[in-house]
Design a protein around this motif. Structure first.
Motif, PDB file in Angstrom:
ATOM      1  N   SER A 125      -8.028  -3.986  -8.374  1.00 46.35           N
ATOM      2  CA  SER A 125      -7.996  -3.231  -7.278  1.00 46.35           C
ATOM      3  C   SER A 125      -6.922  -2.080  -7.293  1.00 46.35           C
ATOM      4  O   SER A 125      -5.903  -2.367  -8.130  1.00 46.35           O
ATOM      5  N   GLY A 141       0.799  -1.216   0.014  1.00 39.53           N
ATOM      6  CA  GLY A 141      -0.060  -0.084   0.072  1.00 39.53           C
ATOM      7  C   GLY A 141       0.808   1.188   0.075  1.00 39.53           C
ATOM      8  O   GLY A 141       2.158   1.222  -0.128  1.00 39.53           O
ATOM      9  N   SER A 198     -11.123  -1.935  -4.471  1.00 39.70           N
ATOM     10  CA  SER A 198     -11.571  -2.966  -5.630  1.00 39.70           C
ATOM     11  C   SER A 198     -12.623  -2.447  -6.390  1.00 39.70           C
ATOM     12  O   SER A 198     -13.637  -2.021  -5.614  1.00 39.70           O
ATOM     13  N   ALA A 214      -9.876  -3.226   3.264  1.00 40.82           N
ATOM     14  CA  ALA A 214     -10.302  -3.050   1.863  1.00 40.82           C
ATOM     15  C   ALA A 214     -11.830  -2.955   1.760  1.00 40.82           C
ATOM     16  O   ALA A 214     -12.453  -3.596   2.262  1.00 40.82           O
ATOM     17  N   ASN A 254     -14.870  -2.359  -1.670  1.00 39.30           N
ATOM     18  CA  ASN A 254     -15.191  -2.652  -2.843  1.00 39.30           C
ATOM     19  C   ASN A 254     -16.325  -1.745  -3.315  1.00 39.30           C
ATOM     20  O   ASN A 254     -17.431  -1.562  -2.515  1.00 39.30           O
ATOM     21  N   ASN A 313      -6.881   0.172   0.236  1.00 37.33           N
ATOM     22  CA  ASN A 313      -7.125  -0.569  -0.867  1.00 37.33           C
ATOM     23  C   ASN A 313      -8.649  -0.520  -1.558  1.00 37.33           C
ATOM     24  O   ASN A 313      -9.622  -0.616  -0.564  1.00 37.33           O
ATOM     25  N   ASP A 345     -19.022  -4.471  -0.175  1.00 40.89           N
ATOM     26  CA  ASP A 345     -17.858  -5.038   0.473  1.00 40.89           C
ATOM     27  C   ASP A 345     -18.123  -6.667   0.502  1.00 40.89           C
ATOM     28  O   ASP A 345     -17.282  -7.358   0.992  1.00 40.89           O
TER      29      ASP A 345
END
Length: 260
Positions: A125, A33, A41, A202, A204, A39, A252
């Motif tokens: 990602s 990172g 995605s 992370a 999403n 992060n 997520d």
């Protein structure tokens, strides 16, 4: 799998070409990172979890039946040129300027093959700066001869010369190919905004492209895709359906469901 720096990962069977991250980011340390970053995605899904009546998904195809006609879709592919994640504080990412409030991916052009099994596909990602992001912008792009990138793309993908969307399948047992030259930017609200925390878990974003709505009239009857090609009587109806079918949301759990 292709890995670039800053960290960008592609699944070759879905995103076909290479991307570059635009904007100034610090170098990644050991691939884990960037300081002051998290992060994020991006995933895609081509059908809702709760399929409409008469629709099934699986074995690489969508099947729709309105009791008079049967539509089987075996391929949905789109050409995208830019994907931009916009901060809450920013007004617009589309001016082409170097803007620290927008994380822009120059993907251009890239071929996206949608998974028709009803499953979420995790595509790419990135390492994004800490902040709140409230919009995902992307461009559905018709390749032409204007740029070297387009020329190279069309040479590698001759089925997409001046074509931004290609759908293949059968209608009442007869083969069809639907082609669309849609060329426009889509601005998709993220509500609530996406939170990127320093070193946090992370997160999403799912790009939901509901292909089950593309060839359906408002009364639920199916449209023969051949009648929606250039100059066909249903061209404008299907084009509007496509534009209305695209949204984005935080996902997520990677279940393709807008829980919020």
């Amino acid at each position: 799998m292709i890995v670039m720096t800053p960290t960008i990962r592609f699944t070759p069977s879905r995103f076909v070409t290479a991307c570059m991250l635009a904007g100034a980011l610090a170098a990644c340390d050991d691939g884990t990172g960037v300081a002051g970053s998290g992060n994020v995605s991006l995933s895609t899904v081509a059908a809702p979890r709760n399929l409409p009546a008469g629709t099934t998904a699986g074995s690489g195809e969508l099947v729709q039946d309105d009791r008079e006609h049967t539509l089987v879709i075996t391929r949905v592919a789109l050409v995208l040129r830019e994907i931009e994640l916009e901060r809450v504080e920013d007004d617009d990412c589309s001016d082409g300027l170097d803007d620290d409030d927008c994380e822009e991916f120059e993907v251009g052009p890239v071929l996206l093959e949608l998974n028709l099994d009803g499953m979420v596909d995790q595509m790419v990602s990135i390492v994004a700066p800490v902040g709140r992001y409230d919009e995902l912008e992307l461009e559905i792009h018709k390749p032409d001869d204007d740029t070297p990138e387009d020329v190279a793309f069309m040479a590698a993908n001759p089925d997409f010369e001046r074509v931004s969307i290609r759908v293949e399948g059968t209608f009442d047992g007869e083969d069809f190919v639907f082609l669309q030259d849609l060329d426009e930017e889509q601005e998709l609200d993220l509500n609530p905004p996406l939170e990127v925390a320093d070193g946090g878990a992370a997160t999403n974003v799912t790009l939901f492209i509901d292909a089950t709505t593309w060839f359906v009239r408002s009364d639920g009857s199916l449209i023969d895709p051949r009648t929606a090609n250039d100059g066909g009587p249903n061209e404008s109806v299907v084009e509007q359906n496509i534009e209305d079918s695209i949204e984005a949301f935080e996902d997520d759990e990677l279940d393709g469901d807008d829980d919020d």
